[in-house]
Design an enzyme around this catalytic site. Structure first.
Site, PDB file in Angstrom:
ATOM      1  N   HIS A 123       0.870  -1.180   0.000  1.00 51.27           N
ATOM      2  CA  HIS A 123       0.000   0.000   0.000  1.00 51.27           C
ATOM      3  C   HIS A 123       0.900   1.221   0.000  1.00 51.27           C
ATOM      4  O   HIS A 123       2.128   1.091   0.109  1.00 51.27           O
ATOM      5  CB  HIS A 123      -0.964  -0.007   1.191  1.00 51.27           C
ATOM      6  N   HIS A 125       1.265   3.923   2.011  1.00 49.53           N
ATOM      7  CA  HIS A 125       1.737   4.664   3.185  1.00 49.53           C
ATOM      8  C   HIS A 125       3.245   4.903   3.052  1.00 49.53           C
ATOM      9  O   HIS A 125       3.986   4.033   2.584  1.00 49.53           O
ATOM     10  CB  HIS A 125       1.441   3.894   4.475  1.00 49.53           C
ATOM     11  N   ASP A 127       5.868   4.879   4.936  1.00 50.14           N
ATOM     12  CA  ASP A 127       6.910   4.006   5.490  1.00 50.14           C
ATOM     13  C   ASP A 127       7.162   2.781   4.629  1.00 50.14           C
ATOM     14  O   ASP A 127       8.189   2.115   4.776  1.00 50.14           O
ATOM     15  CB  ASP A 127       6.590   3.603   6.927  1.00 50.14           C
ATOM     16  N   HIS A 128       6.265   2.484   3.695  1.00 48.56           N
ATOM     17  CA  HIS A 128       6.433   1.326   2.809  1.00 48.56           C
ATOM     18  C   HIS A 128       7.030   1.704   1.456  1.00 48.56           C
ATOM     19  O   HIS A 128       7.376   0.811   0.678  1.00 48.56           O
ATOM     20  CB  HIS A 128       5.092   0.626   2.591  1.00 48.56           C
ATOM     21  N   HIS A 217      -6.791  -2.701   5.655  1.00 52.63           N
ATOM     22  CA  HIS A 217      -5.990  -1.762   6.450  1.00 52.63           C
ATOM     23  C   HIS A 217      -6.829  -0.583   6.939  1.00 52.63           C
ATOM     24  O   HIS A 217      -6.295   0.385   7.471  1.00 52.63           O
ATOM     25  CB  HIS A 217      -4.820  -1.268   5.601  1.00 52.63           C
ATOM     26  N   ASP A 241       0.286  -4.373   5.730  1.00 49.65           N
ATOM     27  CA  ASP A 241      -0.464  -3.812   6.868  1.00 49.65           C
ATOM     28  C   ASP A 241      -1.930  -4.216   6.756  1.00 49.65           C
ATOM     29  O   ASP A 241      -2.565  -3.972   5.718  1.00 49.65           O
ATOM     30  CB  ASP A 241      -0.365  -2.291   6.865  1.00 49.65           C
ATOM     31  N   HIS A 304       7.215  -5.926  10.765  1.00 53.18           N
ATOM     32  CA  HIS A 304       6.515  -4.641  10.804  1.00 53.18           C
ATOM     33  C   HIS A 304       5.859  -4.438  12.173  1.00 53.18           C
ATOM     34  O   HIS A 304       4.641  -4.329  12.302  1.00 53.18           O
ATOM     35  CB  HIS A 304       5.474  -4.573   9.692  1.00 53.18           C
TER      36      HIS A 304
END
Length: 358
Positions: A123, A125, A127-128, A217, A241, A304
């Site tokens: 996805h 976000h 941080d990914h 998520h 996530d 994670h």
């Protein structure tokens, strides 16, 4: 830049003659120090490269290996880099997510940045995905640690094409200048972006099959995906996530290795809606245990980690996460760490021990 401009000025035959000799003498001293420094840096880099290549034993023919490059979340931890999982099978290097520090972790396991065959994003976000520009652009260079031939290939949810298109615009100056100045090939920085859907086989090459699994998520964060990688009758599933997801359980049926995210918060912090919202978007240890029990993989691994706390209220410990999971799951379970690697064999899943340091 100032120092380099000054150095060029020292050598400029138009510089005032009465200052040239003194400056050249100073430069000779600088050159000695600079030469020693460069040699030391190069020696350190070569030594580091040798260590990096030896973290794990060499990949064997037909081996199915999974390495946790990053097991963290947004906090800038030196122990847990941003989420990223390397899957090696069928002579290919597949990357699930590209979090903070992914290029350093690839270097540590001896994989050239340009040797990543495909990237799969769970996805969008931050941080990914913050490691994408580094992997894409640094992997394009001609240095030994990079050397991509062919386009940068990436799969992800709706919005992935737009994201990559905007990154191409953001880095247009760098790309254009490196093509003009260094002669780098445009075809090796080109992007092939693809968007995935639930249960679709999104990648298939040399016996390796990647299937997208839609996960949950949160109502406003759709779509989000996990991925299943199958090779030679063996498989791994990476959750991405998600809250507890029945669709993930169905998609992971029969898998050998299930890598799942986990989140936990001390009860007293749940009075603050900020923490409640975060927890509501992730899988709690007991819920993850239920997922593991229903899937029954040969090995379950946490990655994670989203373990929230404050200066006054420390986060839930990893030991506590393990014990909470045991309330709903009694099978094989590992708390993942960065650079932890697993071999998926026909008889089971084993952890690969690091090579001894010289």
């Amino acid at each position: 830049m100032g120092q380099f401009q000054s150095i060029r000025f020292f050598f400029d035959d138009r510089a005032p003659s009465h200052r040239t000799n003194a400056r050249l003498a100073s430069l000779k001293k600088l050159g000695i120090v600079f030469g020693v420094t460069v040699c030391a840096a190069l020696w350190g880099t070569m030594a580091q490269a040798q260590v990096a290549a030896a973290i794990h034993p060499p990949l064997q023919s037909q081996e199915f290996r999974v390495t946790l490059l990053g097991t963290g979340s947004p906090p800038p931890s030196m122990r847990r880099f941003g989420p990223a999982v390397l899957v090696q099978a069928g002579g290919q290097n597949l990357l699930i997510d590209s979090g903070r520090g992914v290029t350093q972790r690839l270097f540590q396991v001896g994989v050239k940045l340009g040797a990543v065959d495909a990237v799969f994003i769970t996805h969008l976000h931050s941080d990914h995905i913050v490691g994408i520009p580094d992997l894409w652009l640094t992997g394009w260079l001609e240095a030994a640690y990079a050397q991509r031939t062919g386009p940068f290939r990436i799969w992800g949810p709706a919005g992935t094409r737009s994201m990559m298109g905007h990154l191409e615009k953001a880095y247009a100056w760098d790309i254009n200048q490196r093509i003009a100045d260094q002669g780098l090939k445009a075809e090796n920085v080109a992007v092939q972006a693809n968007e995935v859907s639930d249960a679709a086989v999104v990648y298939q090459s040399k016996g390796v099959k990647v299937t997208a699994i839609e996960v949950d998520h949160g109502d406003l964060l759709k779509p989000a995906f996990g991925y299943r990688v199958d090779f030679d009758g063996r498989s791994v599933v990476i959750s991405g996530d998600t809250k507890r997801s029945d669709n993930l359980i169905r998609g992971a049926a029969g898998t050998d290795l299930l890598i799942h995210q986990v989140a936990a918060v001390q009860p007293e912090l749940l009075k603050d809606p900020v923490y409640q919202v975060i927890l509501d978007h992730h899988t709690k240890p007991e819920e993850a245990g239920d997922v593991f029990t229903r899937v029954s993989p040969k090995l379950a691994v946490f990655y994670h980690f989203v373990l929230l706390g404050t200066a006054k209220i420390p986060p839930v410990s990893e030991k506590d996460v393990f014990e909470m999971t045991r309330r709903t799951y009694a099978g094989p379970l590992v708390l993942g760490e960065d650079l932890m690697a697993f071999r998926i064999g026909r008889e089971g899943v084993s952890q690969i021990q690091p090579m001894p340091k010289n």
